[in-house]
Design a protein around this motif. Structure first.
Motif, PDB file in Angstrom:
ATOM      1  N   VAL A  54       0.711  -1.110   0.069  1.00  0.00           N
ATOM      2  CA  VAL A  54       0.007  -0.044  -0.035  1.00  0.00           C
ATOM      3  C   VAL A  54       1.016   1.276  -0.002  1.00  0.00           C
ATOM      4  O   VAL A  54       2.092   1.397   0.768  1.00  0.00           O
ATOM      5  N   ILE A  55       0.450   2.184  -0.893  1.00  0.00           N
ATOM      6  CA  ILE A  55       1.464   3.503  -1.040  1.00  0.00           C
ATOM      7  C   ILE A  55       0.249   4.372   0.025  1.00  0.00           C
ATOM      8  O   ILE A  55      -0.814   4.638  -0.416  1.00  0.00           O
ATOM      9  N   VAL A  56       0.835   5.133   0.979  1.00  0.00           N
ATOM     10  CA  VAL A  56       0.212   5.985   1.954  1.00  0.00           C
ATOM     11  C   VAL A  56       0.970   7.289   1.980  1.00  0.00           C
ATOM     12  O   VAL A  56       1.990   7.428   1.882  1.00  0.00           O
ATOM     13  N   LYS A  57      -0.211   8.311   2.025  1.00  0.00           N
ATOM     14  CA  LYS A  57       0.335   9.612   2.245  1.00  0.00           C
ATOM     15  C   LYS A  57      -0.793  10.406   3.334  1.00  0.00           C
ATOM     16  O   LYS A  57      -1.798  10.311   3.028  1.00  0.00           O
ATOM     17  N   PRO A  58       0.015  11.340   4.100  1.00  0.00           N
ATOM     18  CA  PRO A  58      -0.839  11.991   4.874  1.00  0.00           C
ATOM     19  C   PRO A  58      -1.825  13.068   4.083  1.00  0.00           C
ATOM     20  O   PRO A  58      -1.336  13.724   3.037  1.00  0.00           O
ATOM     21  N   ASP A  66     -12.635   6.396   4.238  1.00  0.00           N
ATOM     22  CA  ASP A  66     -11.091   6.399   3.732  1.00  0.00           C
ATOM     23  C   ASP A  66     -10.470   5.195   4.484  1.00  0.00           C
ATOM     24  O   ASP A  66     -10.913   4.962   5.528  1.00  0.00           O
ATOM     25  N   VAL A  67      -9.471   4.739   3.690  1.00  0.00           N
ATOM     26  CA  VAL A  67      -8.800   3.639   4.010  1.00  0.00           C
ATOM     27  C   VAL A  67      -7.564   4.222   4.735  1.00  0.00           C
ATOM     28  O   VAL A  67      -6.801   4.792   3.915  1.00  0.00           O
ATOM     29  N   ILE A  68      -7.053   3.884   5.882  1.00  0.00           N
ATOM     30  CA  ILE A  68      -5.943   4.693   6.448  1.00  0.00           C
ATOM     31  C   ILE A  68      -5.081   3.615   7.075  1.00  0.00           C
ATOM     32  O   ILE A  68      -5.301   2.576   7.466  1.00  0.00           O
ATOM     33  N   VAL A 113      -0.863   7.543  10.280  1.00  0.00           N
ATOM     34  CA  VAL A 113       0.358   7.743   9.065  1.00  0.00           C
ATOM     35  C   VAL A 113       0.085   8.399   7.835  1.00  0.00           C
ATOM     36  O   VAL A 113       0.699   9.246   7.310  1.00  0.00           O
ATOM     37  N   GLY A 114      -1.026   7.876   7.256  1.00  0.00           N
ATOM     38  CA  GLY A 114      -1.774   8.689   6.150  1.00  0.00           C
ATOM     39  C   GLY A 114      -2.883   7.843   5.497  1.00  0.00           C
ATOM     40  O   GLY A 114      -3.174   6.614   5.976  1.00  0.00           O
TER      41      GLY A 114
END
Length: 151
Positions: A54-58, A66-68, A113-114
């Motif tokens: 998974v690519i995560v960004k705040p 939303d998937v966090i 985290v994002g």
């Protein structure tokens, strides 16, 4: 045959360089930076499969649906990726898509985290393998030797 091998070698080199650059950029502790995580459980299936990356960004604001990814990040603790199920008193209640009930612990904004931007199925198995010595040799060293030999 030799020309096809050369094209394959160039494509493989390009892919390795792009992935390596992206992973290097995600390591730096820059506020608002992208992060890459490997999903290690099936709690988000079928939306996100076990072994996915998974690519995560705040982001500035999170909403229901939303998937966090949230939680501490260390060698012994891995963050959790779940969907926001409900928001109560500025706390987020999360739930894995495959779970029957929401998580017991409420998540605060500072623990997030994002937001998950996208996931890539099954690539996580490769990332996990590369982190081990034998996997590193097979995935990085062998192709590098092949490319050098071909040159």
């Amino acid at each position: 045959m030799k020309k096809a091998l050369k094209i394959f070698s160039n494509i493989l080199t390009g892919i390795i360089i792009v992935i390596a650059l992206f992973l290097i950029i995600t390591i730096f502790p820059i506020t608002g930076n992208y992060k890459v995580f490997v999903v290690q459980s099936g709690s988000m299936q079928p939306a996100i499969k076990t072994g996915s990356v998974v690519i995560v960004k705040p982001v500035a604001k999170y909403k229901v649906g939303d998937v966090i990814t949230f939680g501490k990040i260390s060698k012994t603790k891995i963050p959790i990726t779940h969907r926001i199920y409900e928001i109560k008193n500025n706390k987020f209640i999360t739930k894995g898509d495959a779970n029957n009930a929401p998580d017991r612990k409420e998540v605060s904004q500072k623990e997030i985290v994002g937001k998950v931007l996208f996931s890539i199925p099954f690539i996580g198995y490769l990332v996990s393998a590369v982190q081990k010595p034998i996997g590193f040799v097979v995935v990085i060293i062998f192709p590098a030797i092949f490319i050098i030999y071909d040159e």
